[in-house]
Design an enzyme around this catalytic site. Structure first.
Site, short mmCIF file in Angstrom:
data_model
loop_
_atom_site.label_atom_id
_atom_site.label_comp_id
_atom_site.label_asym_id
_atom_site.label_seq_id
_atom_site.Cartn_x
_atom_site.Cartn_y
_atom_site.Cartn_z
CG HIS A 109 -9.24 6.49 2.42
ND1 HIS A 109 -9.35 6.32 1.06
CD2 HIS A 109 -8.58 5.42 2.89
CE1 HIS A 109 -8.77 5.18 0.74
NE2 HIS A 109 -8.30 4.61 1.82
CG HIS A 146 -9.99 6.71 6.54
ND1 HIS A 146 -11.05 5.84 6.41
CD2 HIS A 146 -8.86 5.96 6.52
CE1 HIS A 146 -10.56 4.60 6.32
NE2 HIS A 146 -9.25 4.65 6.41
CD GLU A 171 -2.89 -0.69 2.53
OE1 GLU A 171 -2.46 0.01 3.47
OE2 GLU A 171 -3.93 -1.36 2.62
NE ARG A 194 -4.73 5.61 3.84
CZ ARG A 194 -5.19 4.76 4.71
NH1 ARG A 194 -5.46 5.17 5.93
NH2 ARG A 194 -5.40 3.52 4.39
NE ARG A 228 -4.68 5.12 9.60
CZ ARG A 228 -5.35 4.17 8.96
NH1 ARG A 228 -5.27 2.91 9.35
NH2 ARG A 228 -6.15 4.47 7.95
C1 LIG Z 1 -13.94 2.07 6.02
C2 LIG Z 1 -12.69 1.89 6.83
C3 LIG Z 1 -11.64 1.14 6.34
C4 LIG Z 1 -10.48 0.96 7.09
N1 LIG Z 1 -9.49 0.16 6.60
C5 LIG Z 1 -8.40 -0.10 7.39
C6 LIG Z 1 -7.42 -1.04 6.97
O1 LIG Z 1 -7.52 -1.63 5.91
N2 LIG Z 1 -6.36 -1.26 7.81
C7 LIG Z 1 -6.22 -0.62 9.00
O2 LIG Z 1 -5.25 -0.87 9.73
N3 LIG Z 1 -7.17 0.26 9.42
C8 LIG Z 1 -8.25 0.53 8.65
N4 LIG Z 1 -9.19 1.40 9.10
C9 LIG Z 1 -9.04 2.00 10.42
C10 LIG Z 1 -9.33 0.92 11.47
O3 LIG Z 1 -10.45 0.18 11.05
C11 LIG Z 1 -9.63 1.54 12.82
O4 LIG Z 1 -8.66 2.48 13.16
C12 LIG Z 1 -9.66 0.47 13.89
O5 LIG Z 1 -10.50 -0.58 13.50
C13 LIG Z 1 -10.13 1.07 15.19
O6 LIG Z 1 -10.35 0.03 16.09
P1 LIG Z 1 -10.83 0.36 17.55
O7 LIG Z 1 -10.97 -0.92 18.25
O8 LIG Z 1 -9.97 1.41 18.14
O9 LIG Z 1 -12.26 1.08 17.35
P2 LIG Z 1 -13.56 0.60 16.58
O10 LIG Z 1 -13.34 -0.58 15.77
O11 LIG Z 1 -14.12 1.79 15.91
O12 LIG Z 1 -14.55 0.21 17.78
C14 LIG Z 1 -15.06 1.22 18.61
C15 LIG Z 1 -16.05 0.59 19.57
O13 LIG Z 1 -16.40 1.56 20.57
C16 LIG Z 1 -17.79 1.56 20.74
N5 LIG Z 1 -18.22 2.87 21.24
C17 LIG Z 1 -18.01 4.10 20.72
N6 LIG Z 1 -18.59 5.04 21.49
C18 LIG Z 1 -19.19 4.39 22.51
C19 LIG Z 1 -19.97 4.80 23.60
N7 LIG Z 1 -20.28 6.09 23.84
N8 LIG Z 1 -20.44 3.86 24.44
C20 LIG Z 1 -20.18 2.53 24.25
N9 LIG Z 1 -19.44 2.09 23.22
C21 LIG Z 1 -18.96 3.01 22.36
C22 LIG Z 1 -18.35 1.23 19.38
O14 LIG Z 1 -19.67 0.77 19.52
C23 LIG Z 1 -17.36 0.15 18.94
O15 LIG Z 1 -17.74 -1.08 19.50
C24 LIG Z 1 -10.36 1.59 8.35
C25 LIG Z 1 -11.42 2.35 8.85
C26 LIG Z 1 -12.58 2.50 8.11
C27 LIG Z 1 -13.69 3.32 8.67
#
Ligand SMILES: Cc1cc2nc3c(=O)[nH]c(=O)nc-3n(C[C@H](O)[C@H](O)[C@H](O)COP(=O)(O)OP(=O)(O)OC[C@H]3O[C@@H](n4cnc5c(N)ncnc54)[C@H](O)[C@@H]3O)c2cc1C
Length: 533
Positions: A247, A354, A131, A293, A389
């Site tokens: 993004h 993003h 990438e 990006r 990032r």
């Molecule tokens: C479309 C897209 C494509 C992506 N592609 C990639 C990729 O290919 N590779 C990569 O490394 N990263 C990618 N990313 C970024 C990556 O997905 C995220 O940075 C990562 O998944 C974040 O993980 P996390 O566990 O921190 O949060 P998340 O996966 O966002 O989980 C957050 C959690 O917190 C909960 N939450 C939020 N607020 C509250 C609240 N007030 N009360 C209770 N629960 C709450 C939500 O319900 C959820 O369960 C992408 C992101 C997107 C949007």
């Protein structure tokens, strides 16, 4: 460090004696890659309660497409992955964090594989692709572009197998409870009715991203920056909030949601063309389509302005359709649903908000300055990403720091929560009610226009003033529903982003100021910190 005026410690009235309550050893707020990995680790040491705002499937993790970056073959090296991460971070990465994440990646990815995560394979080995910003193919993927979903499903299944993990869905966490700088758990609302307190010995905040602060975003509706706002109100330091990654390529069809078109396509040969059909990326950067990006996003925006168009196009007409359908099933289905024949048609794209690069400041042990409060995943600022990032490093960061947060020994095992009495009353407000939906939409449009990909002083100042105006009418109210709490959180974090962006009078990484287009190491090679007084 900028100290911000105090608005209010809690968003709701609290009477901990009268409120329905329960307790747990570890409380994990969020069920993305970071929260679930933390929960699985913590379940070896005590009882774990995981909260999610919607269903466990509503997360950025579930939507991740491209993959997860790590050193997985002998021709790659830790040094190269570290160098790529540092280069993309433009001088603001914390080297110790980068080393920690890069070194821990391969074992945790292989462990995920052992837990059943169906990474795509070549000759029995985890397949990797390249990438933008990476000097070597090191992006592991699963079911083509369904990587996030497959990782999430694996972690959800693993968490559900642990007897001492309880997952509570539809629990809106409103605020972290603190007494004398110690985190004691959370207050929130379950199933849209009952206000509940969950006391915890260790609290792990893993609430993910903040893309919904912007009108154009790839993030799902749950990404409203609640965790950042909760941690800020509780007194944690937030760091580097001006760094928001856009993004470059999300599908642009008016009226349709901004579905992400993974940059792996560019890694595998897709070409960006403007409305006249010209491949323009070489005009902006020698790495062309493979530039980082922020550079690609700005180039697209500039080309849209030059050609007076609302979007540019991604050209994959030279791809083998069968291979494409197999390798990118999500995008393939998406294109078909809009009658885009990838062998003949160009895909209309433009950038969207993003990834939140900044977050709650943590150390190498995922600790914050608040006792017993740990933070991991996108809501954290560990220093891995610096000012930008590197693609596919965020799932990796969630995995590594999720494990670290979950392995922290329990704080005071003998805590008696019954003695923690928290009472808080919000005074009645005489100020008029504003139309919440209108403020939310206007706020997101304002952030996109004035605090977006290209910024300058006048627009940033206008944005912060308008946000402060809305805050006067919204922050003084006591709401009893998630729409109100979300708006309060969004206003809080938008103001902090705007102020942080105003303060950084230079351009670096994702933060581009047209009035200060150069990087100024002498004054700004440092983190921006904000903390509530
Ligand atoms: C479309 C897209 C494509 C992506 N592609 C990639 C990729 O290919 N590779 C990569 O490394 N990263 C990618 N990313 C970024 C990556 O997905 C995220 O940075 C990562 O998944 C974040 O993980 P996390 O566990 O921190 O949060 P998340 O996966 O966002 O989980 C957050 C959690 O917190 C909960 N939450 C939020 N607020 C509250 C609240 N007030 N009360 C209770 N629960 C709450 C939500 O319900 C959820 O369960 C992408 C992101 C997107 C949007």
């Amino acid at each position: 460090m900028t100290e911000q005026p105090d608005f209010r410690r809690y968003l709701v009235d609290i009477d901990s004696i009268k409120t329905h309550q329960q307790s747990t050893d570890y409380l994990v707020i969020g069920a993305g890659v970071a929260g679930l990995r933390a929960a699985i680790e913590a379940s070896q040491h005590g009882s774990v309660t995981v909260l999610t705002k919607g269903s466990v499937e509503d997360s950025n993790t579930w939507n991740a497409q491209g993959g997860i970056a790590s050193v997985l073959d002998k021709t790659d090296s830790y040094e190269l992955h570290i160098a790529d991460t540092l280069r993309t971070g433009c001088g603001l990465c914390e080297e110790k964090t980068v080393e920690l994440v890069v070194h821990n990646g391969p074992a945790l990815i292989r462990q995920l594989f052992d837990w059943g995560c169906a990474f795509d394979l070549v000759n029995g080995q985890i397949a990797t692709t390249i990438e933008g910003g990476h000097s070597h193919p090191r992006i592991a993927h699963a079911h083509g572009d369904e990587t996030g979903k497959i990782i999430a499903q694996t972690l959800i299944a693993k968490a559900r197998q642990q007897r001492n993990i309880t997952i509570i869905e539809n629990f809106f966490s409103i605020d972290l409870l603190t007494v004398e700088n110690k985190c004691l758990g959370v207050i929130g609302r379950h199933n849209e009715k009952e206000i509940r307190i969950i006391w915890a010995l260790n609290t792990i905040l893993a609430t993910g991203g903040a893309g919904q602060l912007y009108r154009e975003t790839t993030n799902p509706s749950v990404a409203t920056a609640d965790g950042l706002a909760m941690a800020y109100r509780a007194g944690a330091t937030l760091q580097d909030l001006e760094f928001v990654q856009f993004h470059p390529t999300t599908l642009y069809i008016a009226g349709a949601s901004r579905a992400l078109i993974t940059e792996t396509l560019r890694g595998e040969g897709a070409v960006l063309r403007d409305i006249k059909g010209r491949a323009f990326m070489k005009d902006y950067n020698p790495a062309a389509e493979l530039a980082p990006r922020d550079i690609v996003s700005r180039a697209i925006l500039e080309q849209m302005l030059k050609t007076k168009s609302t979007n540019v196009f991604l050209d994959i007409r030279h791809f083998d359709k069968q291979h494409f359908n197999k390798r990118f099933p999500v995008i393939s289905e998406l294109c078909e649903s809009f009658d885009i024949d990838i062998t003949k048609d160009l895909i209309p794209v433009r950038p969207s908000a993003h990834y939140m690069v900044g977050g709650v400041k943590t150390d190498l042990a995922a600790k914050t300055e608040i006792e017993n409060l740990y933070v991991c995943g996108e809501v954290s600022s560990t220093g891995l990403h610096g000012a930008n990032r590197l693609g596919s490093n965020s799932l990796l960061e969630g995995l590594v720091f999720g494990k670290i947060a979950g392995q922290t020994p329990l704080a005071n095992k003998t805590a008696d929560f019954g003695k923690s009495i928290i009472q808080y009353k919000i005074p009645h407000s005489e100020l008029r009610h504003l139309d919440m939906v209108d403020v939310r939409n206007s706020l997101r449009a304002l952030m996109w226009r004035n605090v977006g990909i290209t910024r300058k002083s006048l627009e940033l100042r206008q944005a912060t003033e308008l946000i402060q105006f809305w805050q006067r009418y919204v922050m003084d109210k006591a709401f009893d529903n998630p729409q109100g709490w979300e708006l309060q959180n969004m206003l809080t974090v938008c103001l902090l982003i705007g102020q942080s962006a105003l303060g950084r009078k230079e351009s670096r990484g994702t933060h581009y100021r047209s009035d200060f287009a150069n990087t100024d190491d002498e004054h700004f090679k440092k983190h921006t910190e904000v903390k509530r007084v």
